[in-house]
Write an enzyme that holds these catalytic residues in place. Structure first.
Site, PDB file in Angstrom:
ATOM      1  N   SER A  56       0.850  -1.200   0.000  1.00  0.00           N
ATOM      2  CA  SER A  56       0.000   0.000   0.000  1.00  0.00           C
ATOM      3  C   SER A  56       0.879   1.240   0.000  1.00  0.00           C
ATOM      4  O   SER A  56       2.017   1.209   0.496  1.00  0.00           O
ATOM      5  CB  SER A  56      -0.890   0.012   1.245  1.00  0.00           C
ATOM      6  OG  SER A  56      -1.524   1.272   1.419  1.00  0.00           O
ATOM      7  N   TYR A  58      -1.860  -0.819  10.159  1.00  0.00           N
ATOM      8  CA  TYR A  58      -1.881  -1.088   8.710  1.00  0.00           C
ATOM      9  C   TYR A  58      -0.619  -0.525   8.062  1.00  0.00           C
ATOM     10  O   TYR A  58       0.034  -1.207   7.265  1.00  0.00           O
ATOM     11  CB  TYR A  58      -3.133  -0.446   8.125  1.00  0.00           C
ATOM     12  CG  TYR A  58      -3.324  -0.626   6.639  1.00  0.00           C
ATOM     13  CD1 TYR A  58      -3.898  -1.786   6.132  1.00  0.00           C
ATOM     14  CD2 TYR A  58      -2.985   0.391   5.741  1.00  0.00           C
ATOM     15  CE1 TYR A  58      -4.108  -1.940   4.773  1.00  0.00           C
ATOM     16  CE2 TYR A  58      -3.194   0.245   4.383  1.00  0.00           C
ATOM     17  CZ  TYR A  58      -3.756  -0.927   3.900  1.00  0.00           C
ATOM     18  OH  TYR A  58      -3.957  -1.079   2.551  1.00  0.00           O
TER      19      TYR A  58
END
Length: 260
Positions: free
Chosen positions: A144, A157
């Site tokens: 990501s 995350y």
């Protein structure tokens, strides 16, 4: 044109979003697929969609379960090799997002998240290595842009994704002498996925649209990403056309990473 005919591809997170789109596109290219996700009924739907693209049923296998469990990871690889006898590409796409800052994060939620989004990728890749060395195959990890762009409300995350970036680089160095390539794809917000709906936010369609609109404003290309955008990059990196690319971290975010 990328050629995946008869290549054996293991796709995790294959029941929706980017994973589903990857499986369907590979089916169009004639790859042999082994699909993995948590829910069997959704995998069966994706299998049917792959068959509608012309891939015969005998060239599709699947396995449903919890990737955080070592026994399930072993079952995946054992069943894949029993069915196809080889592995050419690991497309490890599975994951979810956890909304929580440092002060709010519970240890049990942290452990669960890391087990699925970081530890499982490490050890599934480890199980696949002997077979990838035989075929001089390759690995694509889904990371990501949050691996390099901090966001306090998704701190765990962010941490997991930067770990995936470093796993990509270290594994690329380890496997390079064996002819095995390892690359990562780092998307921004991708619309038409269930990542927000499956989070603790339980996002509605209206919430999804708000995130997509906000993402479009933040991206320099002025639109939200689609699963097909990511799949196009994934297929290139997994193909022989990218035979001299390894250890690369590839942003695909419409230019969002250029901010501020």
């Amino acid at each position: 044109m990328a050629n995946f005919r008869e290549k054996v591809v293991l796709v995790t997170g294959a029941s929706s979003g980017i994973g589903e789109a990857t499986a369907i596109k590979l089916a169009e290219h004639g790859a042999r697929l082994f699909l993995v996700a948590l829910e069997e009924d959704k995998l069966q739907i994706v299998q049917q969609k792959c068959e509608e693209k012309g891939l015969v049923k005998e060239k599709i296998g699947y396995c449903s379960g919890d990737l955080s469990q070592s026994a399930f990871r072993e079952e995946i690889v054992r069943n894949l090799i029993q069915k196809f006898g080889r592995l050419d590409i690991l497309a490890d796409i599975a994951g979810y997002v956890m909304f929580s800052n440092v002060s709010e994060t519970k240890e049990e939620d942290y452990d669960r998240f890391v087990n699925v989004n970081q530890k499982a990728k490490f050890f599934l890749a480890q199980l696949c290595l002997p077979y990838l060395k035989e075929t001089k195959g390759n690995i694509i990890f889904m990371s990501s842009i949050r691996s390099t762009i901090p966001e306090p409300k998704v701190v765990v995350y962010c941490m997991a994704k930067i770990a995936i970036d470093m796993l990509t680089k270290c594994l690329a160095k380890e496997l390079g002498p064996h002819g095995v390539r390892v690359n990562a794809i780092n998307p921004g917000f991708i619309d038409d996925t269930n990542i927000l709906r499956n989070s603790a936010l339980k996002a509605t369609d209206e919430d999804q649209k708000k995130y997509a609109d906000m993402s479009a404003k933040q991206a320099h290309l002025k639109r939200a990403g689609k699963p097909e955008d990511v799949v196009s990059l994934l297929l290139f990196l997994a193909s022989d056309e990218a035979s001299y690319i390894t250890g690369s971290i590839n942003n695909i975010d419409g230019g969002f990473h250029l901010y501020p």
